[in-house]
Design a protein around this motif. Structure first.
Motif, PDB file in Angstrom:
ATOM      1  N   ASP A   1       0.743  -1.082   0.105  1.00 45.91           N
ATOM      2  CA  ASP A   1       0.036   0.006   0.040  1.00 45.91           C
ATOM      3  C   ASP A   1       0.952   1.261  -0.019  1.00 45.91           C
ATOM      4  O   ASP A   1       1.856   1.410   0.712  1.00 45.91           O
ATOM      5  CB  ASP A   1      -0.877   0.041   1.389  1.00 45.91           C
ATOM      6  CG  ASP A   1      -1.913   1.077   1.306  1.00 45.91           C
ATOM      7  OD1 ASP A   1      -1.416   2.181   1.447  1.00 45.91           O
ATOM      8  OD2 ASP A   1      -2.951   0.947   0.726  1.00 45.91           O
ATOM      9  N   VAL A   2       0.487   2.205  -1.013  1.00 46.30           N
ATOM     10  CA  VAL A   2       1.461   3.254  -1.100  1.00 46.30           C
ATOM     11  C   VAL A   2       1.223   4.135   0.327  1.00 46.30           C
ATOM     12  O   VAL A   2       2.113   4.977   0.736  1.00 46.30           O
ATOM     13  CB  VAL A   2       0.864   4.043  -2.264  1.00 46.30           C
ATOM     14  CG1 VAL A   2       1.734   5.595  -2.229  1.00 46.30           C
ATOM     15  CG2 VAL A   2       0.992   3.568  -3.548  1.00 46.30           C
ATOM     16  N   HIS A   3       0.263   4.228   0.989  1.00 47.74           N
ATOM     17  CA  HIS A   3       0.210   5.238   2.317  1.00 47.74           C
ATOM     18  C   HIS A   3       0.398   4.244   3.443  1.00 47.74           C
ATOM     19  O   HIS A   3       0.323   5.028   4.484  1.00 47.74           O
ATOM     20  CB  HIS A   3      -1.312   5.450   2.198  1.00 47.74           C
ATOM     21  CG  HIS A   3      -1.809   6.322   1.098  1.00 47.74           C
ATOM     22  ND1 HIS A   3      -2.448   5.999   0.030  1.00 47.74           N
ATOM     23  CD2 HIS A   3      -1.368   7.711   0.637  1.00 47.74           C
ATOM     24  CE1 HIS A   3      -2.589   6.602  -0.997  1.00 47.74           C
ATOM     25  NE2 HIS A   3      -1.995   7.842  -0.452  1.00 47.74           N
ATOM     26  N   GLY A   4       0.866   3.066   3.517  1.00 46.63           N
ATOM     27  CA  GLY A   4       1.232   2.403   4.779  1.00 46.63           C
ATOM     28  C   GLY A   4       0.529   1.029   4.570  1.00 46.63           C
ATOM     29  O   GLY A   4       0.309   0.325   3.611  1.00 46.63           O
ATOM     30  N   LEU A   5       0.754   0.344   5.706  1.00 45.77           N
ATOM     31  CA  LEU A   5       0.078  -1.100   5.969  1.00 45.77           C
ATOM     32  C   LEU A   5      -1.503  -1.092   5.971  1.00 45.77           C
ATOM     33  O   LEU A   5      -1.951  -0.030   6.362  1.00 45.77           O
ATOM     34  CB  LEU A   5       0.600  -1.671   7.233  1.00 45.77           C
ATOM     35  CG  LEU A   5       1.982  -1.879   7.331  1.00 45.77           C
ATOM     36  CD1 LEU A   5       2.199  -2.261   8.821  1.00 45.77           C
ATOM     37  CD2 LEU A   5       2.638  -2.896   6.228  1.00 45.77           C
ATOM     38  N   SER A   6      -2.027  -2.097   5.361  1.00 42.26           N
ATOM     39  CA  SER A   6      -3.532  -2.222   5.604  1.00 42.26           C
ATOM     40  C   SER A   6      -3.627  -2.176   7.050  1.00 42.26           C
ATOM     41  O   SER A   6      -3.041  -2.819   7.839  1.00 42.26           O
ATOM     42  CB  SER A   6      -3.988  -3.385   4.908  1.00 42.26           C
ATOM     43  OG  SER A   6      -3.449  -4.570   5.425  1.00 42.26           O
ATOM     44  N   ARG A   7      -5.059  -2.113   7.404  1.00 43.67           N
ATOM     45  CA  ARG A   7      -5.542  -2.319   8.687  1.00 43.67           C
ATOM     46  C   ARG A   7      -5.429  -3.410   9.128  1.00 43.67           C
ATOM     47  O   ARG A   7      -4.860  -3.791  10.441  1.00 43.67           O
ATOM     48  CB  ARG A   7      -7.084  -1.872   8.858  1.00 43.67           C
ATOM     49  CG  ARG A   7      -7.210  -0.441   9.382  1.00 43.67           C
ATOM     50  CD  ARG A   7      -8.729  -0.285   9.572  1.00 43.67           C
ATOM     51  NE  ARG A   7      -9.054   0.850   8.555  1.00 43.67           N
ATOM     52  CZ  ARG A   7     -10.253   1.229   8.304  1.00 43.67           C
ATOM     53  NH1 ARG A   7     -11.355   0.622   9.163  1.00 43.67           N
ATOM     54  NH2 ARG A   7     -10.619   2.011   7.371  1.00 43.67           N
TER      55      ARG A   7
END
Length: 91
Positions: A1-7
């Motif tokens: 994920d470009v914005h960080g880890l998935s939840r």
């Protein structure tokens, strides 16, 4: 994920960290929990949490130590050892 880890991945990693705070937690181990390469995991974790994985783990260890110092009569040395510090001077 470009914005960080998935939840889901972030929750899995954070749960793993909490369950193993007193143990050695390597970048490779945490990356494996997230099913990512260590490099990709480290970047995504930092984007998600704001700090790198090792800094996060150290902060959690210190926070847990504070909780234990307030709630128990355990000696500092015992708390340090429980949380994976070599001794109380490493706090």
């Amino acid at each position: 994920d470009v914005h960080g880890l998935s939840r889901e991945r972030l929750a899995r990693v954070l749960d793993h960290i909490e369950a193993h705070l007193g143990e050695e937690l390597s970048l490779a181990e945490l990356a494996k929990v997230a099913c990512l390469s260590p490099f990709h995991f480290s970047r995504c974790f930092k984007r998600s949490v704001g700090v790198g994985p090792q800094r996060y783990v150290n902060r959690r260890r210190v926070e847990r130590a504070r909780e234990l110092m307030r709630r128990t009569d355990e000696p500092l040395a015992a708390i340090a050892q429980t949380l994976g510090f070599a001794d109380q001077s490493h706090f």
